[in-house]
Design an enzyme around this catalytic site. Structure first.
Site, PDB file in Angstrom:
ATOM      1  N   HIS A 106       0.833  -1.211   0.000  1.00  0.00           N
ATOM      2  CA  HIS A 106       0.000   0.000   0.000  1.00  0.00           C
ATOM      3  C   HIS A 106       0.866   1.258   0.000  1.00  0.00           C
ATOM      4  O   HIS A 106       0.672   2.166  -0.822  1.00  0.00           O
ATOM      5  CB  HIS A 106      -0.914  -0.014   1.225  1.00  0.00           C
ATOM      6  CG  HIS A 106      -1.803   1.180   1.334  1.00  0.00           C
ATOM      7  ND1 HIS A 106      -3.112   1.173   0.898  1.00  0.00           N
ATOM      8  CD2 HIS A 106      -1.579   2.435   1.822  1.00  0.00           C
ATOM      9  CE1 HIS A 106      -3.649   2.356   1.109  1.00  0.00           C
ATOM     10  NE2 HIS A 106      -2.735   3.145   1.677  1.00  0.00           N
ATOM     11  N   GLU A 107       1.823   1.305   0.918  1.00  0.00           N
ATOM     12  CA  GLU A 107       2.692   2.481   1.006  1.00  0.00           C
ATOM     13  C   GLU A 107       3.598   2.593  -0.221  1.00  0.00           C
ATOM     14  O   GLU A 107       3.857   3.705  -0.707  1.00  0.00           O
ATOM     15  CB  GLU A 107       3.534   2.425   2.288  1.00  0.00           C
ATOM     16  CG  GLU A 107       2.731   2.322   3.581  1.00  0.00           C
ATOM     17  CD  GLU A 107       1.667   3.405   3.734  1.00  0.00           C
ATOM     18  OE1 GLU A 107       1.789   4.476   3.100  1.00  0.00           O
ATOM     19  OE2 GLU A 107       0.692   3.176   4.474  1.00  0.00           O
ATOM     20  N   HIS A 110       1.753   4.347  -3.000  1.00  0.00           N
ATOM     21  CA  HIS A 110       1.815   5.814  -2.909  1.00  0.00           C
ATOM     22  C   HIS A 110       3.170   6.334  -3.401  1.00  0.00           C
ATOM     23  O   HIS A 110       3.239   7.299  -4.169  1.00  0.00           O
ATOM     24  CB  HIS A 110       1.604   6.259  -1.457  1.00  0.00           C
ATOM     25  CG  HIS A 110       0.218   6.058  -0.951  1.00  0.00           C
ATOM     26  ND1 HIS A 110      -0.905   6.450  -1.654  1.00  0.00           N
ATOM     27  CD2 HIS A 110      -0.239   5.511   0.212  1.00  0.00           C
ATOM     28  CE1 HIS A 110      -1.988   6.158  -0.951  1.00  0.00           C
ATOM     29  NE2 HIS A 110      -1.607   5.584   0.183  1.00  0.00           N
TER      30      HIS A 110
END
Length: 252
Positions: A106-107, A110
């Site tokens: 997820h990170e 980004h």
């Protein structure tokens, strides 16, 4: 108004609905209204070319929405039919690995979506939202220097990666392994993603909403738009409610 950009050795400036300024030396960011620029200053600006077309942007949003809808429908069906009992340490190991893998990806979603647009993240960290709710985060200050559509993609890309991964894993699981541990992990993480979509508690949904409405959150509480203030008040209410319930649970 078209998106404009200006850059020299000291400053980077983006104009879209507002004027966003990055001081390269200090690393500080500023926001001004459009009337802060004179016609003479605007002559020094160039057209800002977005890396993704509007067609691709809406296709990306539509595909992400479709993944969310399919995920939610399957989640509801599973909740009505799957046992809620956690069977031993093996299931817990799978769930923990599942969560760690998805949080990391997820990170990274980004980070690499921001890099795709030629920008860099500031830092990765862990914090307590409203001093109560634990959260991992990537500080993405350079999104200020992106167009509205690009900001939305960056803030949404972590969720995009998660839904793509867990939906695919669950599909494979249903037709091959039939692992209840994997399905339980899918259910728990899908429920977590729902909270991250709701625009409260500094979630990705909150950042996406602000980007969509061309709003920003300021450190001074009273400076914020009424919608931002409303969301912050709801967040404070949820934090207080959670603390009270935890105290009552411990006492009783």
């Amino acid at each position: 108004m078209k998106i404009l950009k200006y850059e020299d050795e000291k400053y980077e400036v983006l104009v879209q609905n507002n004027v966003f300024i990055k001081d390269k030396k200090s690393g500080e960011y500023y926001k001004n209204s459009l009337n802060s620029l004179s016609d003479k200053q605007l002559l020094r600006f160039k057209m800002y070319k977005e890396k993704v077309s509007p067609k691709f942007f809406y296709l990306f949003l539509s595909f992400t929405a479709l993944m969310f809808i399919l995920n939610y429908i399957h989640l509801i069906k599973l909740q009505n039919g799957l046992s809620s009992v956690f069977y031993g340490w093996k299931m817990w190991i799978i769930i923990v690995i599942y969560f760690i893998m998805n949080i990391v990806l997820h990170e990274l979603g980004h980070i690499y979506s921001l890099k795709f647009f030629g920008k860099n993240f500031d830092k990765v960290g862990f914090k307590l939202n409203f001093y109560v709710f634990p959260a991992f985060y990537v500080q993405l200050n350079e999104t200020y220097m992106l167009s509205r559509n690009e900001k939305i993609i960056v803030h949404l890309f972590g969720l995009f990666i998660n839904y793509l991964l867990i939906n695919t894993l669950e599909l494979i699981n249903q037709f091959t392994f039939s692992s209840e541990a994997l399905t339980m992990a899918f259910m728990l993480f899908s429920s977590t993603l729902l909270w991250n979509l709701i625009p409260i508690l500094n979630s990705d949904g909150y950042k996406i909403l602000l980007a969509f409405l061309s709003l920003d959150e300021y450190s001074r509480f009273k400076t914020n738009h009424w919608l931002v203030l409303t969301i912050q008040i709801i967040g404070i209410g949820l934090a207080v409610n959670s603390v009270v319930h935890w105290i009552l649970y411990i006492v009783n």
